[in-house]
Design an enzyme around this catalytic site. Structure first.
Site, mmCIF file in Angstrom:
data_model
loop_
_atom_site.group_PDB
_atom_site.id
_atom_site.type_symbol
_atom_site.label_atom_id
_atom_site.label_comp_id
_atom_site.label_asym_id
_atom_site.label_seq_id
_atom_site.Cartn_x
_atom_site.Cartn_y
_atom_site.Cartn_z
ATOM 1 N N GLY A 197 43.613 87.083 145.326
ATOM 2 C CA GLY A 197 43.609 87.656 144.143
ATOM 3 C C GLY A 197 44.253 87.457 142.921
ATOM 4 O O GLY A 197 45.784 87.510 143.266
ATOM 5 N N SER A 198 43.904 87.492 141.843
ATOM 6 C CA SER A 198 44.733 86.696 140.715
ATOM 7 C C SER A 198 44.218 86.739 139.490
ATOM 8 O O SER A 198 43.083 87.449 139.071
ATOM 9 C CB SER A 198 45.518 85.456 141.103
ATOM 10 O OG SER A 198 44.219 84.637 141.461
#
Length: 231
Positions: A197-198
């Site tokens: 996640g980013s």
């Protein structure tokens, strides 16, 4: 021979459907697989669950092949995801590019997206800078300034300065960057990875024609985010 051809054809199709894995994921998959085998010896049902987790980890680190547009003066998406912002913003201060705003296109990656990052254009790496910071939700606009990040300054073959920023999020706690200053790179080439996640920001010169809007999906290495000004 005739029976071997369908089998080889099936295997070829299977290889085309299952993308290769980024090397950074191999230790995680190996660890999960070993844990699955050990647990399954005593707890078969739990072993099945861990087997599914292992498969998901392998899927997370996938690195699918992409076909990158070859027309000059294009900036392609550095990541798979959803465009969250298209704004004018000053590039990260650690690069020393001054206070002149550039156009920033932000792409948010969920845990279900491909998490490798790709070079947006042919050129050479001018500078790579790591900046420690917070772990705010990556879809927030202020995450560009406050979160942990790794910044790559790229000068294209036509002399344009582009900036790509890997930004950590709530879950992402490890940024991998595999290019160094002075290295020549090609559009669509994998250069890094953010785990779990980013967000990835791409800064292009003012005057570029941005071809995406907030809410659109991008395919890293394929979707054209902007047409750069003529050299």
């Amino acid at each position: 021979m005739s029976s071997e051809k369908p089998v080889s054809h099936f295997l070829e199709l299977a290889r085309g459907m299952v993308p290769p894995m980024h090397p950074a994921g191999r230790p995680f998959v190996a660890g999960a697989a070993i844990a699955t085998l050990l647990v399954r010896l005593r707890f078969k049902r739990l072993g099945v669950v861990l087997g599914l987790v292992t498969a998901w980890v392998a899927w997370f680190f996938r690195e699918p092949k992409r076909v990158t547009p070859t027309r000059p003066n294009l900036a392609v998406a550095p990541a798979d995801g959803t465009v969250s912002h298209v704004v004018d913003a000053v590039p990260p201060a650690e690069l020393g590019l001054g206070s002149e705003p550039m156009t920033r296109v932000s792409v948010f990656l969920s845990v279900f997206d491909v998490h490798v990052q790709r070079v947006p254009a042919d050129g050479a790496i001018v500078q790579v800078s790591y900046h420690p910071g917070k772990f705010l939700s990556a879809d927030l606009d202020k995450a560009s300034e406050e979160n942990e990040r790794n910044t790559v300054w790229l000068r294209t073959v036509n002399g344009h300065d582009l900036v790509v920023v890997q930004i950590a999020g709530l879950v992402a706690r490890r940024i991998v960057c595999e290019v160094s200053e002075g290295e020549k790179v090609a559009a669509g080439q994998t250069y890094g990875l953010i785990r779990f996640g980013s967000r990835v920001d791409l800064y292009v010169p003012r005057g570029s024609r941005v071809l995406v809007e907030a809410g659109q999906r991008t395919i890293g290495g394929e979707t054209v985010l902007a047409e750069l000004p003529e050299a």
